[in-house]
Design a protein around this motif. Structure first.
Motif, PDB file in Angstrom:
ATOM      1  N   MET A 244       0.846  -1.194   0.000  1.00 30.75           N
ATOM      2  CA  MET A 244       0.000   0.000   0.000  1.00 30.75           C
ATOM      3  C   MET A 244       0.887   1.251   0.000  1.00 30.75           C
ATOM      4  N   ARG A 245       1.530   1.493  -1.136  1.00 32.67           N
ATOM      5  CA  ARG A 245       2.569   2.522  -1.229  1.00 32.67           C
ATOM      6  C   ARG A 245       2.011   3.939  -1.210  1.00 32.67           C
ATOM      7  N   HIS A 246       0.730   4.092  -1.446  1.00 32.88           N
ATOM      8  CA  HIS A 246       0.151   5.439  -1.527  1.00 32.88           C
ATOM      9  C   HIS A 246      -0.769   5.731  -0.342  1.00 32.88           C
ATOM     10  N   THR A 247      -0.582   4.987   0.737  1.00 29.15           N
ATOM     11  CA  THR A 247      -1.403   5.154   1.936  1.00 29.15           C
ATOM     12  C   THR A 247      -0.529   5.602   3.100  1.00 29.15           C
ATOM     13  N   GLY A 248      -1.039   6.508   3.916  1.00 29.27           N
ATOM     14  CA  GLY A 248      -0.272   6.975   5.059  1.00 29.27           C
ATOM     15  C   GLY A 248      -1.101   7.892   5.926  1.00 29.27           C
ATOM     16  N   PHE A 249      -0.416   8.558   6.845  1.00 32.78           N
ATOM     17  CA  PHE A 249      -1.068   9.436   7.812  1.00 32.78           C
ATOM     18  C   PHE A 249      -0.392  10.807   7.790  1.00 32.78           C
ATOM     19  N   PRO A 250      -1.173  11.893   7.839  1.00 25.46           N
ATOM     20  CA  PRO A 250      -0.587  13.233   7.891  1.00 25.46           C
ATOM     21  C   PRO A 250       0.340  13.381   9.090  1.00 25.46           C
ATOM     22  N   VAL A 251       1.356  14.195   8.932  1.00 24.58           N
ATOM     23  CA  VAL A 251       2.347  14.400   9.990  1.00 24.58           C
ATOM     24  C   VAL A 251       2.079  15.734  10.689  1.00 24.58           C
ATOM     25  N   GLY A 252       1.991  15.687  12.011  1.00 22.22           N
ATOM     26  CA  GLY A 252       1.892  16.916  12.791  1.00 22.22           C
ATOM     27  C   GLY A 252       0.696  17.797  12.490  1.00 22.22           C
ATOM     28  N   GLY A 253      -0.439  17.186  12.203  1.00 20.95           N
ATOM     29  CA  GLY A 253      -1.627  17.987  11.931  1.00 20.95           C
ATOM     30  C   GLY A 253      -1.635  18.630  10.562  1.00 20.95           C
ATOM     31  N   ASP A 254      -0.786  18.163   9.640  1.00 17.63           N
ATOM     32  CA  ASP A 254      -0.736  18.697   8.281  1.00 17.63           C
ATOM     33  C   ASP A 254      -2.119  18.579   7.637  1.00 17.63           C
ATOM     34  N   PRO A 255      -2.719  19.688   7.187  1.00 14.33           N
ATOM     35  CA  PRO A 255      -4.073  19.637   6.630  1.00 14.33           C
ATOM     36  C   PRO A 255      -4.121  19.248   5.159  1.00 14.33           C
ATOM     37  N   ARG A 256      -2.958  19.088   4.524  1.00 17.01           N
ATOM     38  CA  ARG A 256      -2.929  18.853   3.084  1.00 17.01           C
ATOM     39  C   ARG A 256      -2.963  17.362   2.744  1.00 17.01           C
ATOM     40  N   ILE A 257      -3.422  17.060   1.528  1.00 22.61           N
ATOM     41  CA  ILE A 257      -3.299  15.725   0.954  1.00 22.61           C
ATOM     42  C   ILE A 257      -2.165  15.794  -0.053  1.00 22.61           C
ATOM     43  N   HIS A 258      -1.086  15.104   0.219  1.00 27.16           N
ATOM     44  CA  HIS A 258       0.073  15.159  -0.664  1.00 27.16           C
ATOM     45  C   HIS A 258      -0.072  14.138  -1.789  1.00 27.16           C
ATOM     46  N   GLY A 259       0.376  14.518  -2.984  1.00 30.83           N
ATOM     47  CA  GLY A 259       0.237  13.641  -4.132  1.00 30.83           C
ATOM     48  C   GLY A 259      -1.035  13.953  -4.901  1.00 30.83           C
ATOM     49  N   PRO A 260      -1.313  13.198  -5.970  1.00 28.65           N
ATOM     50  CA  PRO A 260      -2.495  13.474  -6.794  1.00 28.65           C
ATOM     51  C   PRO A 260      -3.783  13.287  -5.998  1.00 28.65           C
ATOM     52  N   HIS A 261      -4.710  14.228  -6.138  1.00 26.96           N
ATOM     53  CA  HIS A 261      -5.986  14.102  -5.440  1.00 26.96           C
ATOM     54  C   HIS A 261      -7.033  14.970  -6.121  1.00 26.96           C
ATOM     55  N   ASN A 262      -8.274  14.596  -5.927  1.00 28.27           N
ATOM     56  CA  ASN A 262      -9.410  15.375  -6.408  1.00 28.27           C
ATOM     57  C   ASN A 262      -9.906  16.264  -5.271  1.00 28.27           C
ATOM     58  N   ARG A 263     -10.346  17.464  -5.605  1.00 33.00           N
ATOM     59  CA  ARG A 263     -10.810  18.393  -4.585  1.00 33.00           C
ATOM     60  C   ARG A 263     -12.146  17.928  -3.996  1.00 33.00           C
ATOM     61  N   ALA A 264     -12.400  18.308  -2.743  1.00 34.11           N
ATOM     62  CA  ALA A 264     -13.635  17.938  -2.054  1.00 34.11           C
ATOM     63  C   ALA A 264     -14.403  19.196  -1.665  1.00 34.11           C
ATOM     64  N   TYR A 265     -15.728  19.063  -1.609  1.00 32.80           N
ATOM     65  CA  TYR A 265     -16.573  20.223  -1.360  1.00 32.80           C
ATOM     66  C   TYR A 265     -17.681  19.894  -0.362  1.00 32.80           C
ATOM     67  N   ALA A 266     -18.168  20.938   0.309  1.00 32.77           N
ATOM     68  CA  ALA A 266     -19.311  20.802   1.220  1.00 32.77           C
ATOM     69  C   ALA A 266     -20.078  22.115   1.209  1.00 32.77           C
ATOM     70  N   ASP A 267     -21.371  22.034   1.437  1.00 33.24           N
ATOM     71  CA  ASP A 267     -22.192  23.238   1.535  1.00 33.24           C
ATOM     72  C   ASP A 267     -22.122  23.751   2.959  1.00 33.24           C
ATOM     73  N   ILE A 268     -21.581  24.961   3.122  1.00 32.88           N
ATOM     74  CA  ILE A 268     -21.395  25.554   4.448  1.00 32.88           C
ATOM     75  C   ILE A 268     -21.858  27.003   4.401  1.00 32.88           C
ATOM     76  N   GLY A 269     -22.784  27.327   5.269  1.00 32.51           N
ATOM     77  CA  GLY A 269     -23.283  28.701   5.318  1.00 32.51           C
ATOM     78  C   GLY A 269     -23.924  29.150   4.026  1.00 32.51           C
ATOM     79  N   GLY A 270     -24.604  28.231   3.338  1.00 30.13           N
ATOM     80  CA  GLY A 270     -25.282  28.580   2.103  1.00 30.13           C
ATOM     81  C   GLY A 270     -24.380  28.666   0.890  1.00 30.13           C
ATOM     82  N   ARG A 271     -23.102  28.310   1.044  1.00 26.65           N
ATOM     83  CA  ARG A 271     -22.165  28.362  -0.085  1.00 26.65           C
ATOM     84  C   ARG A 271     -21.426  27.044  -0.206  1.00 26.65           C
ATOM     85  N   THR A 272     -21.021  26.720  -1.430  1.00 27.91           N
ATOM     86  CA  THR A 272     -20.203  25.544  -1.653  1.00 27.91           C
ATOM     87  C   THR A 272     -18.753  25.908  -1.364  1.00 27.91           C
ATOM     88  N   ARG A 273     -18.156  25.224  -0.407  1.00 25.01           N
ATOM     89  CA  ARG A 273     -16.784  25.525   0.021  1.00 25.01           C
ATOM     90  C   ARG A 273     -15.857  24.356  -0.290  1.00 25.01           C
TER      91      ARG A 273
END
Length: 393
Positions: A244-273
């Motif tokens: 599982m070479r592309h699986t792991g855990f963020p280090v030190g609270g890192d909020p980023r997804i490293h490597g290729p990824h698709n963006r994610a969205y949620a409706d918050i406060g009436g807007r898509t964020r």
């Protein structure tokens, strides 16, 4: 819909979500091989395990499920079906602004599928004689439980969500509240300390309640027994051996997804964020893993082939406690669809919905990752649209 009907629907839904995952216009070619040779059960799988009698997945239904993405909810979906006939599909967009095609090899927040890795680590320690399932957790973590815990939960209780612990503190109860705190760090130690201060909610072994706190405590147990970081133990014992070479855990609270990824969205406060960047450290051993669909498929296959934990412990992992309404073994949930027994796990974080599931004999497996604004809501529509077709026949 009555509560009974809704409960049945949700159980079926979780299965469904295991398979498809919404996808838009087929951004990638889909392949099916319904005539492929069935996967042979490994020596670790009992001959009497429930089998899926189909020659292959319901390809027409799987393809139909991917039509129309991106839509108002789902921006991308990646689906892999294996076993007696394979199929995979990817559709949607990498982000809602450039509309570049979704990445088939994208990394994503795998949410509570992390619990399958955590349970596997504990069972490996059991196999090595370093942990006993029926020993109180306080034996391994002295000072963990205050005096209010007159009956301490065992390791088995934690693994099967029957510990009676109360949930720990969080960074909000709604997506809106959590979004405002998405870059804050809440350590596992803080989460566990807050939960223990509340005292027990029930006597251990009397009811099953799915929650993160049990697996957060198990993460601390793994670190205490091994003298090593949880993430490193996961790499050494499970991820690396299974490729599982592309699986792991963020280090030190890192909020980023490293490597290729698709963006994610949620409706918050009436807007898509955009909710792709998010510090998930408070989920840790219960839900902080980043993975790919190919890697999660490797996890499923390796686990059920007996290459992660010994067969006799895999049997215990797939044993549901004899309690009213119980559905979980150790890290995995049991479902039934078309008279087939299926074991799976869902994972949901803001913008991400993940499913992995398989029959015990690996005659059918399914993994999906869906980028959906509804990821943390009722998962039934996603499951119903994208998972059940894998087990239709």
């Amino acid at each position: 819909m009555t509560n009974a009907r809704r409960h049945t629907a949700l159980t079926t839904a979780v299965l469904t979500a295991l398979i498809l995952g919404p996808t838009a216009q087929a951004a990638y070619a889909m392949s099916a091989s319904p005539g492929a040779a069935p996967v042979r059960p490994s020596a670790s799988v009992s001959a009497g395990a429930p089998r899926t009698p189909s020659p292959g997945p319901d390809v027409a239904a799987l393809e139909a499920a991917l039509v129309g993405i991106p839509d108002g909810d789902v921006s991308a979906a990646l689906v892999r079906v294996g076993g007696a006939g394979t199929w995979k599909g990817a559709a949607g967009v990498r982000d809602r602004w450039t509309h570049a095609p979704a990445l088939e090899n994208a990394r994503f927040r795998a949410g509570s599928t992390t619990k399958v890795v955590t349970a596997s680590l504990v069972l490996q320690l059991v196999a090595e004689g370093k942990v006993d399932l029926d020993t109180p957790v306080s034996h391994y973590l002295p000072g963990l439980l205050p005096a209010s815990f007159t009956e301490p939960p065992t390791v088995r209780h934690l693994l099967t969500f029957t510990s009676g612990l109360q949930a720990g503190p969080g960074l909000g109860s709604t997506t809106e509240e959590m979004y405002a705190n998405r870059f804050r760090t809440l350590t596992p130690q803080e989460v566990v300390a807050g939960a223990m201060a509340k005292g027990p909610a029930a006597a251990p072994g009397t009811r099953q309640k799915y929650q993160n706190i049990d697996y957060t405590v198990l993460g601390l147990l793994i670190e205490k027994v091994t003298g090593d970081r949880y993430a490193h133990q996961a790499q050494q014992r499970v991820l690396r051996p299974l490729g599982m070479r592309h699986t792991g855990f963020p280090v030190g609270g890192d909020p980023r997804i490293h490597g290729p990824h698709n963006r994610a969205y949620a409706d918050i406060g009436g807007r898509t964020r955009d909710v792709t960047e998010w510090n998930m450290s408070d989920r840790w051993a219960a839900g902080d893993m980043v993975s790919t669909t190919a890697d999660l498929e490797r996890l499923l296959v390796g686990l059920f082939q007996g290459r992660v934990v010994p067969e006799h412990l895999l049997d215990q992992m797939l044993t549901v406690p004899d309690l009213d309404g119980a559905q979980y073994g150790m890290g995995l949930q049991r479902f039934r669809h078309n008279n087939t027994e299926i074991w799976g796990k869902t994972g949901s974080r803001p913008g991400y919905h993940t499913v992995l599931a398989a029959t015990r004999d690996l005659s059918r497996t399914v993994v999906y990752s869906v980028n959906a604004k509804s990821a943390r809501e009722d998962g039934f529509p996603l499951v119903a649209r994208f998972a059940l077709p894998a087990f239709n026949r």
